[in-house]
Design an enzyme around this catalytic site. Structure first.
Site, mmCIF file in Angstrom:
data_model
loop_
_atom_site.group_PDB
_atom_site.id
_atom_site.type_symbol
_atom_site.label_atom_id
_atom_site.label_comp_id
_atom_site.label_asym_id
_atom_site.label_seq_id
_atom_site.Cartn_x
_atom_site.Cartn_y
_atom_site.Cartn_z
ATOM 1 N N ARG A 219 7.098 -23.387 -7.316
ATOM 2 C CA ARG A 219 6.919 -22.143 -8.075
ATOM 3 C C ARG A 219 6.112 -22.428 -9.331
ATOM 4 N NH1 ARG A 219 10.698 -18.022 -6.031
ATOM 5 N NH2 ARG A 219 10.842 -18.720 -3.876
ATOM 6 N N GLU A 221 5.481 -20.343 -11.708
ATOM 7 C CA GLU A 221 5.768 -19.381 -12.776
ATOM 8 C C GLU A 221 5.969 -20.161 -14.070
ATOM 9 O OE1 GLU A 221 9.041 -18.786 -10.594
ATOM 10 O OE2 GLU A 221 8.335 -17.091 -9.393
ATOM 11 N N ARG A 227 16.983 -22.706 -16.541
ATOM 12 C CA ARG A 227 17.305 -22.269 -15.171
ATOM 13 C C ARG A 227 16.124 -22.372 -14.205
ATOM 14 N NH1 ARG A 227 18.189 -18.339 -18.570
ATOM 15 N NH2 ARG A 227 16.563 -17.044 -17.671
ATOM 16 N N HIS A 228 14.946 -22.724 -14.722
ATOM 17 C CA HIS A 228 13.741 -22.722 -13.887
ATOM 18 C C HIS A 228 13.111 -24.095 -13.767
ATOM 19 C CE1 HIS A 228 13.882 -18.381 -14.849
ATOM 20 N NE2 HIS A 228 13.370 -18.265 -13.643
ATOM 21 N N GLU A 360 21.236 -15.992 -11.207
ATOM 22 C CA GLU A 360 20.918 -15.616 -9.819
ATOM 23 C C GLU A 360 20.867 -16.886 -8.983
ATOM 24 O OE1 GLU A 360 17.064 -13.590 -9.208
ATOM 25 O OE2 GLU A 360 17.008 -14.732 -7.332
ATOM 26 N N SER A 363 18.650 -14.807 -3.047
ATOM 27 C CA SER A 363 18.315 -13.417 -2.748
ATOM 28 C C SER A 363 17.993 -13.302 -1.272
ATOM 29 C CB SER A 363 17.181 -12.902 -3.635
ATOM 30 O OG SER A 363 16.042 -13.648 -3.433
ATOM 31 N N ARG A 411 20.483 -24.219 -8.476
ATOM 32 C CA ARG A 411 21.248 -23.163 -9.148
ATOM 33 C C ARG A 411 22.701 -23.168 -8.649
ATOM 34 N NH1 ARG A 411 17.867 -18.423 -10.641
ATOM 35 N NH2 ARG A 411 16.077 -19.338 -11.730
HETATM 36 P P1 AMO Z 1 13.602 -15.911 -4.498
HETATM 37 O O1 AMO Z 1 12.199 -15.974 -4.997
HETATM 38 O O2 AMO Z 1 14.543 -14.983 -5.202
HETATM 39 O O3 AMO Z 1 13.644 -15.464 -2.983
HETATM 40 O O4 AMO Z 1 14.209 -17.378 -4.511
HETATM 41 C C1 AMO Z 1 15.468 -17.660 -3.941
HETATM 42 C C2 AMO Z 1 16.322 -18.464 -4.921
HETATM 43 O O5 AMO Z 1 15.663 -19.647 -5.303
HETATM 44 C C3 AMO Z 1 15.991 -19.982 -6.639
HETATM 45 N N1 AMO Z 1 14.775 -20.063 -7.449
HETATM 46 C C4 AMO Z 1 14.598 -20.910 -8.471
HETATM 47 N N2 AMO Z 1 15.398 -21.847 -9.003
HETATM 48 C C5 AMO Z 1 14.925 -22.569 -10.022
HETATM 49 N N3 AMO Z 1 13.676 -22.438 -10.546
HETATM 50 C C6 AMO Z 1 12.824 -21.523 -10.054
HETATM 51 N N4 AMO Z 1 11.594 -21.419 -10.557
HETATM 52 C C7 AMO Z 1 13.278 -20.703 -8.957
HETATM 53 N N5 AMO Z 1 12.715 -19.722 -8.213
HETATM 54 C C8 AMO Z 1 13.636 -19.361 -7.307
HETATM 55 C C9 AMO Z 1 16.934 -18.904 -7.133
HETATM 56 C C10 AMO Z 1 16.599 -17.751 -6.246
HETATM 57 O O6 AMO Z 1 17.656 -16.838 -6.121
HETATM 58 N N6 AMO Z 1 11.992 -15.602 0.231
HETATM 59 C C11 AMO Z 1 13.055 -15.209 -0.678
HETATM 60 C C12 AMO Z 1 14.427 -15.450 -0.086
HETATM 61 C C13 AMO Z 1 14.730 -14.560 1.104
HETATM 62 O O7 AMO Z 1 14.616 -13.326 1.004
HETATM 63 O O8 AMO Z 1 15.133 -15.106 2.147
HETATM 64 C C14 AMO Z 1 12.890 -15.972 -1.975
HETATM 65 O O9 AMO Z 1 12.243 -16.982 -2.059
HETATM 66 O O10 AMO Z 1 18.249 -19.370 -6.916
#
Ligand code: AMO
Length: 437
Positions: A219, A221, A227-228, A360, A363, A411
């Protein structure tokens, strides 16, 4: 260099028990501490299974062996031959009394922290020598729990008929509209690191019905929060002939199983980390987005319908709901193109987030299974259906209704351990400022 003759391990620390007193053993490991007390020397040795007390009596041990042992520093890797003694005061009720010693390696320098220290240097300092930091028993405990969580999740999903898959991590186009991707040069073409196995797992559900993948996702972002991370481990699940209710049930059972197994098999690690873990009560609370929205509005927390909840809003929801719970039925505009709008009210979607307090964890939702609706949803989200031709093509050959979720493993580990910085539950974290070790 091969292991010298006679210095292969006969027992692990966990095997040293009063029941084998009198046996001659060879134990190997890393020195955690050395303590000299009069004519006695106590060494705490750490191996794969934990720690063990090794003792030498000056009047019963060869003088060179006794001298060498008392002079050892922490982080020396040694072998000890000796006899098992039943000692009530020793950590396992037994210890090894030293006859002979072999030193495999001695440190040239020592890290700026003690192996048992309660106060530690900053995480950044420790990450510089992360593998050394991971020799601390409490740091080890986190990753032994993580291992158990993974074992439990795998067993649970396999028992439910899922097969484990691996999908490409080098991809040609985005899977989640919006989220930033890491570009890379793939021969002479631009490619990206995969941000989710989303489209692959959906396609595979048409062939195998039930699939899961545990693997890295990337990711880009630019978050700077505890948390990221830029690279995480995602537990992705996809199931044919299922809707979001079915996979919510599967997800809550999966986390229940993981926590149950950690409680059963990691009692020492939980104790070392001073964690009081409880099994969540099922079914977990389900709160709709609209209910959460109204509650927050009433409490004068700023919320804008159709958008994700802000950090202060999530904090408030976390105060009201301290454990695990779901937020369901999100506005369709807030969710990716593959999430299915509700038939009775298309402004809302068949979707959910699994929360732990304000965090979170996962999802998911029911997916769009009609090719034409998927193409329309792509366009509505400003994405070019041509870039998704390889995906849409599969839908032309038929697609069962399906649903799934993605759980962020780090997480989930934060939720289990109560550790508030995601980097502490990641072996080698990647973020905007860190690309080594
Ligand atoms: P989403 O983008 O919400 O959903 O990601 C799913 C879970 O991954 C974790 N997460 C992260 N943890 C730490 N750092 C980050 N940058 C980060 N980004 C995401 C979170 C989040 O809830 N394709 C969908 C899932 C689906 O619908 O099956 C998806 O990727 O815990």
């Amino acid at each position: 260099m091969p292991i010298p003759e006679g210095w292969k391990r006969s027992h692990f620390s966990a095997d040293i028990k009063p029941s084998i007193k009198g046996e001659k053993v060879t134990v190997l490991g890393m020195v955690l501490s050395v303590r000299k007390q009069g004519g006695l020397c106590f060494v705490i040795l750490q191996d794969r299974y934990g720690t063990l007390q090794v003792t030498a009596h000056k009047d019963r041990t060869e003088p060179q062996v006794f001298e060498r042992l008392t002079g050892l520093k922490a982080h020396s890797y040694i072998g000890v031959k000796g006899v098992v003694k039943a000692i009530e005061k020793a950590p396992r009720g037994a210890e090894v009394e030293v006859d002979d010693l072999y030193v495999f390696s001695e440190p040239k320098r020592l890290p700026p922290f003690d192996m048992f220290a309660k106060t530690l240097p900053s995480l950044d300092k420790r990450l510089e020598i992360r593998a050394v930091d991971l020799r601390r028993p409490t740091a080890q405990a986190v990753f032994k729990i993580r291992h158990q969580v993974l074992q439990a999740i795998r067993s649970f999903l396999v028992e439910k008929g899922f097969i484990e898959v691996n999908t490409p991590k080098i991809i040609g186009s985005a899977t989640e509209g919006g989220a930033a991707l890491f570009p890379l040069l793939y021969y002479d073409k631009e490619a990206f690191l995969a941000q989710s196995p989303q489209l692959y797992k959906e396609q595979l559900s048409s062939a195998f019905e039930r699939v899961f993948e545990i693997g890295p996702v990337f990711r880009a972002e630019k978050f700077k929060t505890p948390r990221h991370l830029s690279e995480i481990t995602s537990v992705d699940v996809e199931m044919a002939f299922a809707d979001y209710e079915d996979v919510m049930k599967l997800l809550e059972e999966m986390i229940h199983r993981a926590i149950t197994d950690v409680l059963d098999k990691c009692s020492e690690e939980l104790k070392a980390l001073e964690i009081e873990l409880e099994k969540p009560r099922l079914p977990l609370k389900r709160l709709t987005y609209n209910e959460a929205y109204k509650t927050l509005k009433k409490l004068d927390v700023e919320v804008s319908w159709g958008e994700d909840f802000s950090t202060p809003a999530l904090r408030k929801l976390g105060e009201l709901n301290p454990g695990f719970y779901f937020i369901t039925d999100w506005p369709t505009v807030s969710k990716p193109f593959y999430i299915k709008p509700r038939e009775d009210n298309p402004r809302l979607s068949e979707s959910f987030d699994l929360m732990h307090g304000s965090l979170e964890l996962a999802s998911g939702g029911s997916r769009v299974s009609s090719r034409d609706l998927l193409a329309r949803r792509l366009r509505r989200q400003g994405l070019n259906p041509k870039l998704f031709e390889y995906h849409l093509r599969v839908y032309e050959y038929g697609m069962p209704p399906h649903a799934g979720f993605g759980l962020g493993l780090e997480r989930f580990m934060m939720a289990i351990t109560g550790i508030s910085n995601i980097r502490e539950v990641t072996l080698f974290p990647r973020d905007q400022t860190r690309l080594t070790p």
